[in-house]
Structures are given as structure tokens and as C-alpha cells.
Design an enzyme around this catalytic site. Sequence first.
Site, PDB file in Angstrom:
ATOM      1  N   HIS A 111       0.874  -1.168   0.000  1.00  0.00           N
ATOM      2  CA  HIS A 111       0.000   0.000   0.000  1.00  0.00           C
ATOM      3  C   HIS A 111       0.919   1.228   0.000  1.00  0.00           C
ATOM      4  O   HIS A 111       2.131   1.127   0.299  1.00  0.00           O
ATOM      5  CB  HIS A 111      -0.876  -0.005   1.250  1.00  0.00           C
TER       6      HIS A 111
ATOM      7  N   GLU B 204       1.256   3.617   2.079  1.00  0.00           N
ATOM      8  CA  GLU B 204       1.876   3.872   3.381  1.00  0.00           C
ATOM      9  C   GLU B 204       3.029   2.901   3.650  1.00  0.00           C
ATOM     10  O   GLU B 204       4.072   3.285   4.169  1.00  0.00           O
ATOM     11  CB  GLU B 204       0.833   3.737   4.507  1.00  0.00           C
TER      12      GLU B 204
ATOM     13  N   SER C  47      -7.525   7.275   4.156  1.00  0.00           N
ATOM     14  CA  SER C  47      -7.547   6.725   5.525  1.00  0.00           C
ATOM     15  C   SER C  47      -6.827   5.373   5.574  1.00  0.00           C
ATOM     16  O   SER C  47      -7.154   4.474   4.798  1.00  0.00           O
ATOM     17  CB  SER C  47      -9.016   6.563   5.939  1.00  0.00           C
TER      18      SER C  47
ATOM     19  N   CYS D  54      -5.659   1.652   6.116  1.00  0.00           N
ATOM     20  CA  CYS D  54      -6.337   0.379   6.378  1.00  0.00           C
ATOM     21  C   CYS D  54      -5.779  -0.254   7.655  1.00  0.00           C
ATOM     22  O   CYS D  54      -4.899   0.310   8.315  1.00  0.00           O
ATOM     23  CB  CYS D  54      -6.121  -0.573   5.203  1.00  0.00           C
TER      24      CYS D  54
ATOM     25  N   CYS E  91      -1.907  -0.712   7.382  1.00  0.00           N
ATOM     26  CA  CYS E  91      -1.146   0.544   7.428  1.00  0.00           C
ATOM     27  C   CYS E  91      -1.321   1.237   8.774  1.00  0.00           C
ATOM     28  O   CYS E  91      -0.397   1.905   9.265  1.00  0.00           O
ATOM     29  CB  CYS E  91      -1.550   1.424   6.263  1.00  0.00           C
TER      30      CYS E  91
END
Lengths: 154, 154
Positions: free
Chosen positions: B54, B56, B81, B83, B86
Site C-alpha cells: 500500500h 503507506e 484513511s 487500512c 497501514c
Amino acid sequence: MKEKHYKFMKAAIKEAKKSLDENGIPIGAVLVHNGKIVGRGYNKLLQSGSSILHGEMDCINNAGRLKGKDYRNSTFYTTLSPCDMCSGVILLYKIPEVVIGENETLAGPENYLKERGVKLINLDLEECKDLMRKYIQKNPEIWEKELERIGVPD
Amino acid sequence: MKEKHYKFMKAAIKEAKKSLDENGIPIGAVLVHNGKIVGRGYNKLLQSGSSILHGEMDCINNAGRLKGKDYRNSTFYTTLSPCDMCSGVILLYKIPEVVIGENETLAGPENYLKERGVKLINLDLEECKDLMRKYIQKNPEIWEKELERIGVPD
């Protein structure tokens, strides 16, 4: 039941030992679907200079991009209680069952995993504790740096 | 204050657009320490066939292995936002402040992050929502597969 779990945990321990052979931290994991290992991985923080490749993350990555229904029908084996990040990947993919080797060296957010519906089984294996104990005894400075990096103890 | 955050969020949006240029999902992140960007990353699930990269995670990995006290003095910017996974890496490294672009496309465990002491700021930017909206409109089947993979909706 416990015998089945031990069979797969042995495969996770084998992964942990691969890390040790590369002078890495001996933590390993396997992902099991329909009685077959579909992913294997081990901690690569030191070997790869990675900050995300814990054994569990490496294992999930090596398993490839599975279907959601397969993750949701899998069991995850890891030699050490999963940290916040690795608990996070378990929750992201909704892996319903996690078998851990031990949680004495370090313990992740096990209660939170249970609250979110994950079935957690701790085999509490001397074999897993011993791997970490010996590693830490041989590499106290490396281990201390790792703990500082994640702010343990608070 | 909000202007400072927007400056860094723009850098995260730039990362998201890099993903888009590679036919990837447009989510990006930057890690900021002492007013400087020390890590950048974007979602590489499709481009790398990864199940863990991801935006992040890619960002944290690209930042390298920082000292714990540096993570604990950083701010993390992400266009969406975070998950469960992350959020987990945020908790692992005890990053105290997270600024998000939006949480309408998907929302991670924001309340849990707050309970664990993370300061969360949602800039609620149309710019970030629009990136995702257009991507999903253009790639409905890919997006549907991604949602199935993580079991959304339950």
C-alpha cells in the site's frame, strides 16, 4: 489437532532458521490454505534493510495476491506473536485463524485480534522461545536497537 | 496549521499520481520528520503484484530503517484513511500524528488509532476523493476485485 498445527509450525520454524542462516532475526511464518502451504516467509529486516519485512509480511507477500475467499479460509502460522503491523495484515485480509509459536519474547495486540474475531492459538513452544533467546544472547546490541526502533518498553 | 499540512499532502498526492501513471491505484503517502520529507511511497499492488505495498507501507519502507525516536517525532501523510495493515505500521513505529486526505472512499480503523493515542487529522480533500472516484469509474472491475480481496463490504 495440536499435531496438525505443529506440523505447519515446524515449517514456520524452518523459515525462521533460514533467516538465522543469513544473520537475520529468526522469526518465520507460513500461510496454509486447504491443508497446503501457500506462502512462506521470514524476517528480513537486517538482510534487506527493510522496515516492513517481518516474517509474516514476507510470507503474505510471497503468497501472492490470493482471492479474498481464500484468505478468509486460511490459517496463519508464525513463530512469534504478531506485532501491530502483522496483526494489521491479518485483519486486512480477514485471516480467521492464527497459530503462534510463543509470546514470551514479545507479544502483539492479541486481545485486539480476538476482539476483531480472529481465533488465536498459542502453541507456547520452547523451541521457538529458544531460537529467539539464543539469538538475543548472541546479538544483544542488535536486539536492543530493534527494541528502541519500535519503542519497547514504552 | 492547515496550510503546512496541505503542503505535505500535496507531496502525497504527487505520489498517488505516480501510481496512476503506472496504471496503479492512486494512493500516496509521505513521512515527515523535522519539517522534511524522509520517505515517499505509493500503492504498488497492481504494478508489483504485491499484497503488502500500500502507499503507506511503500513509504515506510522507502524511508529506510529510522531510529525509534525519529519515528516517534514524525507526521505521516496519506491520501486515504489507512487500512488495518497501514494503521498497524503506524502503531508499530509509534508515529504520533497522521494526516489523511479523505476517508469517504474507504475508512480504516480510525477510532482504534485514536484509542491507541494517535492524533488523526482528516483534511477531507475533494482532490483526493476525486482521484479515487475517477480511478474507480475507469476501472470498476479492478476495484471490485480489490474490495473482494479484503472482504469489503463484510
